[in-house]
Every structure is written in structure tokens, then in C-alpha cells.
Write an enzyme that holds these catalytic residues in place. Sequence first.
Site, short mmCIF file in Angstrom:
data_model
loop_
_atom_site.label_atom_id
_atom_site.label_comp_id
_atom_site.label_asym_id
_atom_site.label_seq_id
_atom_site.Cartn_x
_atom_site.Cartn_y
_atom_site.Cartn_z
CB ILE A 234 -0.94 0.03 1.22
CG1 ILE A 234 -0.14 -0.08 2.52
CG2 ILE A 234 -1.97 -1.10 1.14
CD1 ILE A 234 -0.99 0.05 3.78
CB ALA B 85 13.63 6.95 1.46
CE1 TYR B 86 17.85 4.39 4.54
CE2 TYR B 86 16.42 6.32 4.55
CZ TYR B 86 17.69 5.76 4.51
OH TYR B 86 18.80 6.57 4.45
N GLY B 87 11.95 1.47 2.62
CA GLY B 87 11.21 0.22 2.65
C GLY B 87 9.83 0.34 2.03
NE ARG B 88 9.62 -2.97 -2.60
CZ ARG B 88 9.38 -2.39 -3.78
NH1 ARG B 88 8.19 -1.88 -4.03
NH2 ARG B 88 10.32 -2.35 -4.70
CE LYS C 5 9.11 3.01 6.55
NZ LYS C 5 9.19 4.44 6.97
CG ASP D 298 9.92 12.44 6.37
OD1 ASP D 298 10.01 13.40 5.57
OD2 ASP D 298 9.89 11.26 5.98
#
Length: 1367
Positions: free
Chosen positions: A26, A30-33, A49, A144
Site C-alpha cells: 500500500i 525511501a527505506y522500505g515498503r 513497514k 518528516d
Amino acid sequence: MARQMTSSQFHKSKTLDNKYMLGDEIGKGAYGRVYIGLDLENGDFVAIKQVSLENIGQEDLNTIMQEIDLLKNLNHKNIVKYLGSLKTKTHLHIILEYVENGSLANIIKPNKFGPFPESLVTVYIAQVLEGLVYLHEQGVIHRDIKGANILTTKEGLVKLADFGVATKLNEADFNTHSVVGTPYWMAPEVIELSGVCAASDIWSVGCTIIELLTCVPPYYDLQPMPALYRIVQDDTPPIPDSLSPDITDFLRLCFKKDSRQRPDAKTLLSHPWIRNSRRALRSSLRHSGTIRYMKETDSSSEKDAEGSQEVVESVSAEKVEVTKTNSKSKLPVIGGASFRSEKDQSSPSDLGEEGTDSEDDINSDQGPTLSMHDKSSRQSGTCSISSDAKGTSQDVLENHEKYDRDEIPGNLETEASEGRRNTLATKLVGKEYSIQSSHSFSQKGEDGLRKAVKTPSSFGGNELTRFSDPPGDASLHDLFHPLDKVPEGKTNEASTSTPTANVNQGDSPVADGGKNDLATKLRARIAQKQMEGETGHSQDGGDLFRLMMGVLKDDVLNIDDLVFDEKVPPENLFPLQAVEFSRLVSSLRPDESEDAIVTSSLKLVAMFRQRPGQKAVFVTQNGFLPLMDLLDIPKSRVICAVLQLINEIVKDNTDFLENACLVGLIPLVMSFAGFERDRSREIRKEAAYFLQQLCQSSPLTLQMFISCRGIPVLVGFLEADYAKHREMVHLAIDGMWQVFKLKKSTSRNDFCRIAAKNGILLRLVNTLYSLSEATRLASISGDALILDGQTPRARSGQLDPNNPIFSQRETSPSVIDHPDGLKTRNGGGEEPSHALTSNSQSSDVHQPDALHPDGDRPRLSSVVADATEDVIQQHRISLSANRTSTDKLQKLAEGASNGFPVTQPDQVRPLLSLLEKEPPSRKISGQLDYVKHIAGIERHESRLPLLYASDEKKTNGDLEFIMAEFAEVSGRGKENGNLDTAPRYSSKTMTKKVMAIERVASTCGIASQTASGVLSGSGVLNARPGSTTSSGLLAHALSADVSMDYLEKVADLLLEFARAETTVKSYMCSQSLLSRLFQMFNRVEPPILLKILECTNHLSTDPNCLENLQRADAIKQLIPNLELKEGPLVYQIHHEVLSALFNLCKINKRRQEQAAENGIIPHLMLFVMSDSPLKQYALPLLCDMAHASRNSREQLRAHGGLDVYLSLLDDEYWSVIALDSIAVCLAQDVDQKVEQAFLKKDAIQKLVNFFQNCPERHFVHILEPFLKIITKSSSINKTLALNGLTPLLIARLDHQDAIARLNLLKLIKAVYEKHPKPKQLIVENDLPQKLQNLIEERRDGQRSGGQVLVKQMATSLLKALHINTIL
């Protein structure tokens, strides 16, 4: 069976630790799905994550997992709940609360809902601020904030996601070479690594607001690295203009550059934009904000349309008013035009009949040639009036008389009226000047033309009849009006006694005593003759003409200079001039032969030089259209000659030039300015001279030139072969500056863009290279000495067609005498016959290059010989008068001291003809073409005679003396095309200077056959220093001051382009151009070097240029310039270099590493340690080196950079950045060399003292770097704890800021875990009681404000202490 196995494997691979089942992806960061997950125990949906562990060390991984366990304690409606974490061999899985509607960034995509209206943005941002208030109270900085990390539920509830962990992942991954993540939302202090704080989240909130309103954050049109640069560089991000005042004010508060000036989240919740717009969430969703937004847009569009209509009507009304005003305004009345005031009140439409009457206003003291010619032309015009025009002409005449009768003095009324009848009859034939167009374009142009083009208003029909009296009638009393009948205000305009006078200058009033000087003198001469008993009558009129010629020769004309047969007796010469003029003009027709057109054109040129007043007659009666027709003839000789004639007519006469432009001459001449293989260079030169006149004459002509796409033509004149095309290159440089100096509403940036698009930048860089070589050669050879104590003046003059250097009043040019058969004359210049030049030049008449009598203007030998043979005697100098100078040439030719061997001295070619045609054996183009462009041969007060070598041997002479004389001539002349500023020379002085130039010319002619120097590809002569070949002579011939002047102009032009907008800079960032520019760093003098460095610095300020500069090795080329320690402009040079390097290396680790590899660190250390003003650039670069690479950190250590970092702890501004650099060096200290350096007693004591004395406003920012230091190095941790750091940490636990408390507890925990005597630490500092007070204060809720994480941390640490105490 296979299907069952596949299904089993599928389910097995999708199951996580037998607790969660992974579903569809979904999201991706930058550092994962991010996947949707299903909790197998209770059926809840979660978000999982997945983060790769490839670049994360075990210690960092443990820290991240501890952070997640801590964040699990946070609970607020506006933040996403952390549920835990799971680790596999390859990935870390973070379990999060699932928010079903996804992120706001996904919702505002164009294919979904698009941008939100302000009202809806207010609803969402209010909730974001609520979540931030909670996070900041708990000591957590999100770091962020962006649309992708703001999730919504189907009820419209907003939740902040991905806080705390993403940044730690970034810090843990040291394989990154630059700031990564989402740069468009980053605060400046985050990018500059100067300390992250809660205010950094406020900046990101501002960026998110713009994202929700426009679908993109600020600077999204830039690549990430340029965007980071702009965030740091700009005062504030761009705010859309269409926003309401409240939201604009809100954004300005968020975008305060200084983080300490930004309000916190709680303060922003009370801002009017939030307070006035907050409403119930469901209510705001029921009323579609999008529909309201569209309606508002429609209504605003209607208002804009109404406003536009009002503007149009206003402009129209303004135009009508201006028209009325112009129609009623009176034109200025000057001199002889004083009787036209009533007529001048007419509207522009009336000028169709009366606007050309300006030619009625030439004074009665006009020269006889012009007057007689007027008579003949008017009579012929009257006879040729067609029957169709008679009615109109009669009406005009009657109307004209009605206007003029009231204004003309009574005793002149009848004569003036009759004269006007004849004048108007002439104009109705169609020979009137185009003053009507001039009026419609420029009122000034009409006035100027009326002043410039004047015919005798005081001559009536009677006078014209008396001019045709029989030859025996020599009565002079009717030739001139009585002096008392001359109207006041008349000016003596026809006199051409000064060679530099032009038609415009005739406008200025003359002293009263100068009126009718010609008539007065002639009357006096007649009276004297009568008193002597002689009569003024003669059967053939000879005595009459003798008297007139005697007066004219003294006062008006130099008859000997006229281009007519010298054998004609003086009494018959005067009427022949008028006849000849008419014959020549009548020959300028396309149906005439080529020779006839060329001959007539050149004869007219010669005539116009002697009698500038004749130009007015030509323009009035013929205009420029017949000449434009001749330019359509596809024959080089005709085109060249006609262009030369046009240039002579418009020379120094702005009114003629403006009217030539109005009839469309500019595009036609431009067509001959471009380079084509079959087009001679002389045609280009003539076109170039015309265009130069446009650029320098007036702002109006310059504007017309630009509007006809003149800038690309100027670009074309920047030829690569500078030596061969020096005049055109100078013209292009001067022309571009004229364009840039034009004060109009058009932006200079537009001109830069046009020129850059047409390729000017690479041409400028090549020209800069050529000029620097020319200047270097001149400097090596030593510039010329000036005998009269004056230095050569750097000039930017014109390509003068006349090269005036001698005053006709004072002296006539002196030339080397030759047998009569070997030379011909044209105007004041001499020309070799074909017999003399056949060995080196082609006599092809289609190549005017080969026929070049004066260095820069074309002449056609075969034609000019016929056209000007009649006036050879004028400038002859006897052999005896030149014996000395011709003797001097022998020694020069022998080259006794300069190494010029003489071969075939009897066939030495003329200097200028030598330059026009190369020897057959020469392969390299432009070998000695510098000589052709010798300064001083181009533009001076009279045409330089053609210089060529004599057959006779010369003796005596000194090269240095000649070059000194030549440089003096070269340095003088017109400045910016102003003829009147040229110095005057006596006959003796001028003769000596010409002799010097002639000797140089002959020597150059000899040297050119044996020169060993060759030109580079750009046309620059390369020669060894001290060479005795032609390079030394050429260096003298090309004045160092002149070349340096144009070198500076080119450098300034490049600087103008470097200052322009991004589009122009992009043209300047081509690889070849930048490489060529950087190669010149070691070739130019400091003033030019400084300008080139300024260009580089300006380019470096544009983020879009940084990548191109890096590819062109800008860093490698810039750093050696820091080695300059003394000399002129050293500080300025260092400033530009450091500024450019700062812009290049800021943020980007790869460029920082490249700078370190090229030796920048020692230079930075020097600037910092010497406390230079340039320290402001050196310090950030030096601190960034710690973040760049292992190699840069090693160089830092080797050059004492760590000691500089420690010393910076005493600097309040740089202390936090220096401490962070120390922490980074320790974190990447593989071989413990950095650790050993900081274990020294002095270093430890500096760190402890810094912590103790740190200002309160910096205290929060130093805690994280200290935490890095003691967690990365156990030895330093222990040493600091034993040297007084522990009591300081525990004492500051009463700090009220949650972020500070949380970091202090982490520090205490790290020290406690590594302390050699933990029980002693606990007892001596009463640590359990301090922690208990924190927990109790938290329970009371009075001071800590519900700091959940602080309580959790204190509780866990207290448990650890209790266990240790028991053990």
C-alpha cells in the site's frame, strides 16, 4: 497437487512470524515498503513497514528497535500508533496502526480530487498541529512532515505517521552521499546539519500547506539537490500569490529562516487563519469545498475580465488623447524653418501633401554647385509634371502660398512664393524625400531632416531664371540678395571648410559676422577690380568664374580635391560639377551596365567626401529606394560599391540613417552581413559598417536594428579567426554593449537570452582566448613608446570608411612617391595598379577583398583608376621631399636587428594587399592577419594612403622609433565614433607619422614572407617569448591597450550572461564552453581572471548548473587559485573561488570528497586559523569534510582538522556544528586514530568545559552529538564520565524541555552502562532520588505536562539501578 503446493508456499511466504499475514503493498518509502497486514490472533488490520537491514549495523539496529519500543507508549488521536517490531535475517518489520483512507498526498493527485481549497486545508492542518503539540511535549521531533506522512480516516480524522524512526534509519546508513529522503519539505537547519529541533517540523508544515493547495511542495520543479540548495539560499520559499492574507501570514511565520524565530505548534493553533476557519469536521465535509473553490474561481475570472475591459477602454482613451495632443503640438522651429509654424500645426494626415516641404529651407549662402544643380533639377522636374498631377499641384500651390504669405517678410514674399511653386512642382514628380514616414515614426526625425535637407528659400523664380542668363551676361548683382534682406535666423550651413563637419552639425547657429560671407567676399573682390578699372563682364564669363573660384577656393571648397579632370580650366570646372553629379546619379539604375553602376557609385563617394552638402541633395531628390533596387543585382562589385555609397551618405548623419531604416534598408543590408562561401569579405565589411552606424548613432536606430533581429547578426560577427576579422569582432563586442546599455522597458535578460540562443557564448569564450593571446604577445614584445608622453588610448571606435587622420584644412596626406603609372587616387587614398600587385593579388573584380586601398574599405582598382585619374596631381609629393623617409626603409627591409631576411625586395607586396591574399604555400589561415587590423589604419581623421614598398633601397631607421610613432597613431582617433574628438596635427608632424607608418608597412610586407610564427585555430599568433620573427612586430602593431580593452569588454559580457536567468545560464553550462573557460585560469592577468571567476561563481549560485560545473571539473580547476598568496586582487580572487566552492560542495558529499582529493583542506585550515574574513566560507566547508568520506576524514586528521574542531567549541556560532563533526569522525573511526586524538587530556577537558558552559539556547542541540560520541566510543565515554561529565548530566535533569530530558536520560543510561564503577556513580550523585523525582513530577502533572516517554525512560533506568544496587 501442484496447485495445492503453490498455495501452501504462497501462504507460508506471506506469513510473518506466525503472527501477521502480509497483504498487498500500500505504499513505498525511501527505506522500505508498506504492506497491509492481518493480525492472525484478533483479526485486526495493521500496516507493516518492511526495512532492509543491508546497510544497517547491529548496534544501530538495536538502537532503532529500542526507539520503537519507546514510541509504543505514545497515544494520541492525531498520531499513528506504533504496535511493535519484528526482525528477520534480512528485514526489520515495524508494525503500525492501519489508517484506511491513505495519505493526503495520494488524495490530492490530479486523477483523484486535486488541490484542496483553503477551508479544507485549515481543517487538516489544525489536526496536524494538534499531533505535533503532543509529539513535541513528549520530546519527539517528527522530522518528516509531508503529505505522504499525513493519513486520514473515512471520518476525516488526520494522523501523523512515520515519526522518529525514518531519520534514525538515515543516520544509520552511512552509504548515502547526500541528504536523502524528501528534500522539498526539509528545513534549512536540517539540510545544513546545524541541529534539528521542534521548529524544523514547523517549516515542514508550511511546505505541506503549499503542497495541499497546489499538489506540489515548493521547488518541486527542481531536482532534489538544486531544491536543497534553494531552500538554504533563498530568504523564503515561493508563496503563491492567490492566497488569502491570513494564510500568507501563517506561511511567513512557518518559513522564518532562523529556527528560533518560528512559533511552536501550540502558538500556531491560535493564529487567525486557524482560529477563524475552524469548524466542525463533518460540517466542513458536507459542504463541498471543491465546488465553492470552483465558484470562487469563476467569479474571480469574471472580475478579471471586467478589469481587463476597463484597462482596454482606458488605454484606448489614452491613445485618443495622445493623438489629439500630438496633432495640436507644434514642431520646434529652428533657423530657416521659422516661417513654417502654422503649417506645422497640421495633423499628421496633412503631411501627405505638405510634409515634404522641408527642402525649401536651404539658405541663400549655399555653395554654388548645390545651387546650380538645384536649378537644373527643378527645371527638369517642372517640365515633366504629368497632366494628371496639375490640378493637385495647383491646389497645393495655392494653399501653400496662403500659409506662407503671412510669415515671409514683405520684400521676399513674391520671390519665395515663386520659388515654392517650382519646388512643389519638383516634388510632385516623385522625387521628394520620405519625410512623411519620418514624421509618423519620430517627430524628431522630421525636425532633423528639415534642418539637414535645405534648399534656397530666399531664391525666387527670378533667381532661377537669372541662372540661365546667356554666357555673356556676367552681372553679379542679382546672384545674391542684399544683406539687409536676409531673414534673421538663417544659418550658414553649406560650408564644408572643416572636413569633419556633417549635415547635422550645420544646424547650429553661426555668428552674425559669418552670414553671407561668400557674397560679401565676392562683392568686395568685384569692387576691387572695378576700382582698378577692370570690368566684371566677359564674353565667355571667364573673369566671373575666376573671381568666384578665387573666393570659393579660400572659403568653401578645395577645388583641387574634387574628382574632376585636372586639365579642365578653372572657369569651366564649376558648371561641370553639377552636370557630372546629375550624370552620375542618373547612372544608378538596374538597367545600367555593371561597370557604369560601380564607377558612378565610387565617384559619388569621392564627391560626397569633398562636398558633404551634396548628400542632402541626393537624398532629397532620390532617396534610398533606387539604391535598394541596385542591391538586388546579384553581382558582388555592384553590391560592394552601392553599400559603400550608402555608408558614405548615412555616415555621421542620424536623420539620413533613420530614414534609410524606415524604408526597409536594415533587413536588406543584414542579408549581406552573414558568412557565405561565395560572398566576399569586403561586402561583409560594408554591411558591418552600416550596422555599426545603427548601433552607435541613436537609440532609435539601435531599436530598429534590434527589432530586425540584429542581435543574431552581431553574434555572427564574432568570427573564430580573430586576426583575420578583427574589425568585425570589435564591432560585435561594441554592438552588444550598445544593446545592453539601451535604456528601455525590455529586460536585458531578454537580450542575453536571444544572443545565447544564437550561440554567442562559445564565440565569446573563443574571442576571450584570442584576445588574451594577443595581449600576451604585445606584453612580451613590450608596448610601444609614445614620443609626446601620451599613452595609447584604448578605443572602441567604428569601422570608419574614411579612416580620417588628416585635416583637410591643415595638411594633405603625405605618401611615398611612385611612378605615375603605378598609382591611382580615390578621395584621399592611393591605390596600386594591377601591374604592381599582380604577383600577389588576383585582379578578379568579383573579389573586392583583393582590392583594398585603405585597410578596411573596398575599392575596385580597375574602375577607380578610370574614376579618379583626373585628380592624381592633388596629393603628389616630390621625390626629394621623401628622400629621407624612403632611405630609412632600406635598413628596416634588411632587418638588421629584427631578423627579417629580405628575399626578392623588388617584388615586396603592399602591406594591406599582402593581408588580403595569402601566399600559395601557406596552409594555415590568418598567419599574419593581425597586421591587417593594425590599430590606426582603421579609423582616423582622413583616409590613410595605401602603403606599399618602394623599389628603392632604404637606409637608416629604427624599429623602436617606428613602432613608437605607430602606436601613437594607433592610440588616437575617434572615441565611439565621434569625429570631432580627434586631435589635430600639423603638416610637419603628420608627414612624419605617415612616414613611420609607411616604413612599418613595408617592413611587415617583407616579414610576412618569412615569418616563422603561425596562428592557432582561433586566429591567434603563437610565438616564443623574445622571438625575433614577426610576432614581435605584430605585438607592437596590435596595441596592448586596445587588446586589453576588448579583453575586458568580452569578460564583462560573459559576466552579464552569467548574471542572467537560469535559461541563459544553461546555455553557458555546456561542457566544451566551461572547459575552454577554465583553461584560461592560467593564461590571463588577475583582472580578467577575477571576472572569469565571478562568472563561475554566478553560475554556481544556480542549482541547475551545479552538475554541469562538476562534470567540467570546476572544483579541480578552482582550487589551485587558492595558492595565490600575493599580488593584485588576491583577496577578491580568493573570495570568488571560495564562494563558488562553497556553493558547489554544500550538501553534496561527492563534491566535498572531490574537493578534499584536490587538496582544499590545507587551504581551508589556513583561512580558519588566520582568522581571515573569508572564514565564513571556509568553516562550513571544513566542517562538511567530516561528513564527506573516509578519505576526507583521514586528510582532516592528518592536517590537524580535529584540533580546529576542538578550538571551534569556544565559538558560540560554530560550536554545535563542530561538535557534530567530531561525533561523525568518531562514528566512522575504523582504526581508532580519531579516538586516540580525543582521548588526550586537553581534548577531554575541552569537551567537559563546553558542556558545562554551553549557552542555554544551544543546550538542546548539543545533546544528540554528545550521545553519538559516548555511544560510539567506550573509551571516551569512560574518560568523560571520570572527568566530571556525569554530575553535569544529572544536574541538568531539571530542564523543562521534554526533548532535553529525554536525551539527558539516554546519556545517563549510556554512561552508567559503561562506567567502571557504577555503584559509586549511583551513590555519589544520588541518581535514584533524581529519577524518582522525575517520575513523581510526572504523576503530579504539574511541571512535566504529561511527558510519557520521560516517565517510561526514567522508570526503566531506575529499575536497572535497583538491580545493580541489590547485586
